[in-house]
Design a protein around this motif. Structure first.
Motif, short mmCIF file in Angstrom:
data_model
loop_
_atom_site.label_atom_id
_atom_site.label_comp_id
_atom_site.label_asym_id
_atom_site.label_seq_id
_atom_site.Cartn_x
_atom_site.Cartn_y
_atom_site.Cartn_z
N LYS A 737 -6.11 59.41 -23.68
CA LYS A 737 -5.05 59.56 -24.90
C LYS A 737 -3.93 58.84 -24.33
O LYS A 737 -3.22 59.15 -23.14
N ALA A 738 -3.31 57.96 -25.12
CA ALA A 738 -1.96 57.52 -24.92
C ALA A 738 -0.84 58.46 -25.18
O ALA A 738 -1.00 59.30 -26.19
N LEU A 739 0.40 58.38 -24.54
CA LEU A 739 1.40 59.40 -24.75
C LEU A 739 2.13 59.17 -26.33
O LEU A 739 2.45 60.19 -26.67
N LYS A 740 2.04 57.89 -26.74
CA LYS A 740 2.64 57.71 -28.09
C LYS A 740 1.58 56.90 -28.85
O LYS A 740 0.97 55.97 -28.62
N THR A 741 1.37 57.12 -30.12
CA THR A 741 0.76 56.59 -31.05
C THR A 741 1.32 55.34 -31.81
O THR A 741 2.34 55.03 -31.42
N ALA A 742 0.90 54.69 -32.41
CA ALA A 742 1.18 53.34 -32.97
C ALA A 742 2.26 53.78 -33.83
O ALA A 742 3.53 53.22 -34.16
N GLU A 743 2.24 54.94 -34.73
CA GLU A 743 3.29 55.57 -35.65
C GLU A 743 4.51 55.76 -34.90
O GLU A 743 5.82 55.77 -35.40
N ASP A 744 4.31 56.40 -33.51
CA ASP A 744 5.58 56.84 -32.69
C ASP A 744 6.24 55.66 -32.33
O ASP A 744 7.54 55.56 -32.29
N LEU A 745 5.39 54.53 -31.92
CA LEU A 745 6.39 53.51 -31.83
C LEU A 745 7.00 52.42 -32.60
O LEU A 745 8.02 52.10 -32.38
N ILE A 746 6.33 52.78 -33.80
CA ILE A 746 6.92 52.13 -35.01
C ILE A 746 8.40 52.78 -35.29
O ILE A 746 9.20 52.02 -35.70
N ASN A 747 8.20 53.74 -35.33
CA ASN A 747 9.62 54.88 -35.62
C ASN A 747 10.55 54.75 -34.54
O ASN A 747 11.73 55.19 -34.98
N SER A 748 10.10 54.39 -33.10
CA SER A 748 11.13 54.69 -32.24
C SER A 748 11.67 53.36 -31.40
O SER A 748 12.49 53.14 -30.77
N CYS A 749 10.78 52.28 -31.72
CA CYS A 749 11.05 50.87 -31.19
C CYS A 749 11.21 49.76 -32.15
O CYS A 749 10.21 49.61 -32.91
N SER A 750 12.20 49.00 -31.99
CA SER A 750 12.48 48.22 -33.06
C SER A 750 11.75 46.65 -32.86
O SER A 750 11.57 46.00 -33.78
N HIS A 751 10.88 46.75 -31.66
CA HIS A 751 9.92 45.41 -31.49
C HIS A 751 8.53 45.85 -32.23
O HIS A 751 8.07 44.74 -32.34
N TYR A 752 8.25 47.02 -32.57
CA TYR A 752 6.99 47.26 -33.37
C TYR A 752 7.56 47.13 -34.79
O TYR A 752 8.47 48.03 -35.00
N GLY A 753 6.78 46.66 -35.64
CA GLY A 753 7.10 46.74 -37.17
C GLY A 753 6.35 47.23 -37.98
O GLY A 753 5.00 47.48 -37.72
N MET A 754 6.65 47.55 -39.19
CA MET A 754 5.75 48.49 -40.03
C MET A 754 4.56 47.15 -40.43
O MET A 754 4.88 45.93 -40.62
N LEU A 755 3.30 47.71 -40.61
CA LEU A 755 2.16 46.98 -40.89
C LEU A 755 2.36 46.22 -42.51
O LEU A 755 2.71 47.04 -43.47
N TYR A 756 2.28 45.01 -42.54
CA TYR A 756 2.22 44.22 -43.78
C TYR A 756 1.24 44.99 -44.72
O TYR A 756 0.13 45.35 -44.44
N PRO A 757 1.38 45.01 -46.18
CA PRO A 757 0.28 45.53 -46.95
C PRO A 757 -0.90 44.81 -47.12
O PRO A 757 -2.15 45.32 -46.92
N TRP A 758 -1.03 43.37 -46.78
CA TRP A 758 -2.22 42.81 -46.58
C TRP A 758 -3.00 43.25 -45.22
O TRP A 758 -4.21 43.02 -45.41
#
Length: 917
Positions: A737-758
């Motif tokens: 298991k990774a230390l950080k989930t995708a949601e964790d990275l989206i919330n803490s790192c500006s290089h990860y963006g919110m997924l587009y609706p489509w």
């Protein structure tokens, strides 16, 4: 320097029996040249044969005022006087005068003798070359590297290039070409020197050194050193009063009651161009088209004021013995003169009656040595190893530091600060230590010189190398035991000695005890050797001894000493005892607690380990690792190994371990490649078989959050994208298991963006892949939705990911959209996932892409409805949404043109009415 009494390095002494009373004398080419007292006859004696036999004698054309010999070309050059006129002449092929009544040719510079003069045996003829000048010559010098000639006149310096002219296949002769004139304003040299492009000028109390160098056309120097026109000799005139009142030297000769002397002044490097002496170049050579642009670079200016405290009168206080001395090292010394190239170092020497000065000119301009003579000097000569001083009654000898400067050029990392600034330190040294260190240092320099010149056999060289290393060891001993400001020099000397650290410790133990303490130099050496991680692994006994030494000398350094990889064999119980004593002496530091915890792990004491780790918060523990990285890893470069503490954190507290290594990287304690090696070594025995274990990926993700360096960010983005794509493609994760989930990275790192609706429609959370791959896909999509990732850099990685399923399709459409390929993306979505087309269009077809709604999307939807029929509710819904946008943006006529001819009127009529309103 050392003043060597009655110990001159001479192989022999010869007394040359001259037939007439000698006047001027000069040496060169294995011969001594003696000008008779009358000044019109020159005799040459061979120095390398017993008794110094006469080689030849010949008459000069005038009374010789000055004479020089050039080793290159083996010629003599003289300044002569006849009928109150002064001449400059060169004597070539003078050795042929050994044959009685040999012919002598006399010619002007550049006018070669031809015809009958060279018939028979042309080589057996001495030539006297008349060298015409605009002004009477005052002084001259020959370049020891090229044989070129520099002549000093009252208002100019003239450079003559030595050339060998070929007259036939069997005959070539020496000649000179006047190539350059340097016009001097307000200065008349009394002595000049010339070597490797450097020109040195000397008056009674001033010295100027410049260098003739190729000028870059783009540099600002082009304006400062402009060339004079060809008719300069007729247009240039210098006001004599201006000459006497140049900047900084104004004797005020117009004043009758007093005389002002100039003040002492030293200008080095670029500062020297402010000396007030103007030098202007004029090219006169025939090969002007190939000369390139040249400029004058000011190197050194030194001005002296008469010193009444040196036992000399004002009239006697004047400079003499100006000399430029080149020094070659290593392979340069062994090479032929034509292949040597530029010398490693160039030195300038000049002397007052009681003091000599030597400067290094190349690379860095600096004063190397100042020589104080015990009595007035009449002449001085500089060589690679010694400075010879001629006084009224004796020949004195001083060692010089040429080899020390050359050694620093050859090996910039060698510590020669002591050798170069030698005299300054001895003014402050105690008398008890001066003689010992002084003599050892001079012996060390002589050995270094012998090795640097490489002119000895291999067996002799081995002896010299052994003696050199022993001198380094003895100097290291001296500086290790003295508590003086130069104690740090123990480190470079011990390193040059080749001694192992164990040997150095043993050398210092007999003179060290707990009562007397340890020398600062020894502690300095030991501390830096441990910190640099270049020393050998110490035995148990020696490691325990090092702990005892630091517990007495510098207890505060114990956590750093214990963490050194050289101390792995130290007894953990002994180390714990010393650390506990340090802990009891004051408030425990974070580093000390981590060090105690590490030693507890070595003992297998988990209780003490947990007790120490619980004393500080995780963030503070990270600071402790920054202060001492060797608590986590040993080695640098390709040999990075995790410690026992790092291995335990890997098993129990991965988050702290990753945070600590990120902090080490951000504080320049470890490079990215070294961190990669660290985690790969740490995880090599784990369940993950690939080259990117999960803990390493966790580190990359954490570092991406923390880093602000653009190059590091782009590198990490590429690595993470590669890992995500590889895992999605192979789908054989180990379940770590990774230390950080995708949601964790989206919330803490500006290089990860919110997924587009489509994107969420293409790959919903309940999509039919495992959770691990869902996270990897989510992270990859998030990076592509973020602002930083350059899609063009990852295009080669997309080749392994097909778009046959919606996982690959989502990634390919994201990349194509970021590259501006919207029309291709529309086609793909309409073919593979039409329910995502309207969310895609709402998000992507904006601003300059808005027209794609009716230009691309509307006709494509219509075509697919015709093919699929009116029962496709998804396409019909997409058509309605497209008409809403088109009706809002277009005017009625354009909207009417857009409608298909085979459309149903009641379906399109409401949108047409909306457009009309």
């Amino acid at each position: 320097m050392v003043h060597v009494y009655n110990c001159h390095p001479f192989a022999s002494q010869h007394i040359v029996a001259a037939e007439q009373e000698p006047g001027l004398v000069c040496c060169g080419g294995g011969a001594v040249f003696v000008v008779s007292a009358g000044g019109c006859k020159i005799e040459a004696y061979e120095l390398q044969r017993e008794g110094c036999p006469l080689i030849c004698r010949f008459s000069s054309m005038g009374s010789v005022l000055s004479i020089r010999h050039s080793a290159v070309g083996d010629y003599l050059v003289t300044i002569e006087e006849k009928n109150k006129a002064t001449y400059l002449r060169a004597y070539t092929n003078w050795r042929y005068q050994a044959v009685e009544k040999t012919r002598v040719g006399v010619r002007l510079l550049g006018h070669l003798l031809r015809g009958s003069s060279f018939r028979g045996t042309p080589k057996e003829q001495m030539e006297i070359i008349e060298i015409p000048l605009f002004e009477p010559p005052l002084c001259m010098a020959c370049c020891s590297l090229t044989g070129d000639l520099l002549v000093g006149c009252a208002k100019s310096l003239v450079v003559f290039s030595l050339k060998r002219q070929t007259l036939s296949e069997q005959l070539s002769v020496l000649d000179f070409e006047r190539v350059l004139i340097l016009h001097i304003q307000g200065w008349s040299p009394s002595q000049v020197a010339f070597c490797a492009g450097y020109v040195a000028l000397q008056t009674e109390l001033e010295v100027l050194v410049v260098k003739l160098t190729p000028q870059q056309k783009s540099s600002a120097a082009a304006e400062e050193h402009a060339l004079l026109p060809e008719d300069i000799m007729t247009e240039t005139s210098i006001d004599e009063d201006a000459e006497m009142t140049k900047d900084g030297f104004s004797p005020l000769h117009a004043q009758e009651d007093f005389f002002l002397f100039p003040k002492h002044q030293e200008m080095l490097g670029n500062e020297a161009q402010e000396c007030g002496i103007s030098l202007v170049l004029e090219w006169t050579g025939m090969e002007a088209e190939s000369r390139g642009d040249m400029s004058v670079v000011y190197v050194l200016f030194r001005r002296f004021a008469p010193d009444f405290f040196q036992g000399c009168s004002v009239e006697e206080t004047r400079l003499h013995s100006l000399q430029l001395h080149p020094m070659f090292t290593g392979k340069q010394k062994e090479a032929s003169d034509s292949k040597r190239g530029e010398p490693t170092c160039v030195f300038v020497f000049f002397s007052l009656p009681n003091t000599g000065y030597m400067y290094s000119l190349k690379n860095t301009v600096e004063l190397v040595s100042t020589y104080q003579y015990p009595e007035k000097a009449h002449q001085a000569v500089l060589s690679d190893q010694f400075l010879y001083i001629i006084t009224r009654n004796a020949l004195q000898c001083f060692t010089v530091r040429c080899s020390a400067v050359a050694a620093r050029v050859d090996d910039p990392y060698i510590d020669t600060t002591m050798k170069v600034e030698y005299s300054k330190r001895y003014e402050q040294s105690s008398p008890s230590s001066q003689s010992c260190v002084h003599l050892l240092s001079e012996g060390h320099l002589l050995l270094r010189t012998a090795l640097l010149l490489q002119d000895c056999e291999s067996a002799e060289r081995a002896q010299l190398q052994e003696a050199f290393q022993e001198s380094c060891a003895q100097l290291g001993d001296c500086f290790s035991r003295f508590d003086k400001k130069d104690c740090h020099l123990a480190l470079p000397y011990y390193k040059m000695s080749g001694l192992a650290v164990t040997d150095v410790i043993k050398r210092n133990m007999p003179v060290s005890s707990i009562s007397a303490g340890y020398g600062k130099g020894f502690i300095f050496f030991l501390k830096h050797s441990l910190y640099e991680e270049t020393m050998e692994e110490l035995s148990k006994d020696m490691a325990d001894k090092v702990l005892e030494i630091f517990s007495v000398a510098e207890p505060a350094q114990l956590p750093h000493v214990v963490s050194s990889p050289s101390m792995l064999n130290a007894d953990p119980y002994s180390a714990m005892t010393h650390l506990r004593q340090l802990e009891a002496s004051g408030a425990p530091s974070i580093t000390l607690s981590l060090c105690v915890a590490s030693q507890a792990l070595r003992k297998g004491d988990l209780h003490t380990y947990r007790q120490q780790m619980d004393r500080h918060a995780e963030m503070l523990q990270v600071y402790g690792f920054i202060e001492e990285p060797k608590l986590l890893l040993h080695g640098r470069g390709k040999g990075v190994l995790p410690t026992i503490l790092a291995q335990h954190l890997h098993d129990t507290h991965e988050g702290l371990l990753v945070a600590a290594v990120v902090a080490l990287h951000e504080n320049s304690k470890i490079r990215l490649e070294e961190a990669d090696l660290f985690f790969q070594e740490l995880c090599k025995d784990g369940a993950e078989a690939d080259s990117s274990p999960q803990l390493l990926v966790d580190f990359w993700e954490a570092l991406l959050v923390a880093s602000s360096h653009e190059a590091i960010i782009q590198e990490l983005l590429f690595r993470l994208t590669s890992v995500y794509i590889d895992r999605i493609t192979r789908r054989d994760r180990s379940g770590v298991k990774a230390l950080k989930t995708a949601e964790d990275l989206i919330n803490s790192c500006s290089h990860y963006g919110m997924l587009y609706p489509w994107v969420s429609i293409l790959t919903p959370v309940q999509f039919n892949i495992t959770h691990d791959h869902q996270e990897d896909l989510h992270k990859l999509q998030s990076l592509l939705c973020g602002p930083t990732l350059e899609v063009s850099s990852i295009l080669p990685l997309l080749e392994q990911l097909t778009d046959s399923d919606r996982t690959g399709l989502s990634v390919h459409v994201l990349c194509a959209t970021k590259l501006g390929q919207h029309e291709t993306s529309i086609d793909r979505l309409l073919d593979r996932c039409p329910e995502a087309i309207i969310p895609y269009a709402n998000h992507e077809l904006q601003n300059d892409k808005l027209s794609l709604w009716w230009q691309k999307l509307f006709p494509e939807v219509c075509d697919r409805i015709r093919t699929a029929g009116n029962d496709n509710t998804v396409l019909l819904s997409a058509l309605k949404e497209t008409l809403v946008v088109a009706a809002k943006e277009l005017n009625p006529l354009d909207f009417l043109d857009l409608l298909p001819d085979d459309g149903t009127a009641h379906f399109f009529l409401p949108h047409l009415l909306e457009c009309s309103q």
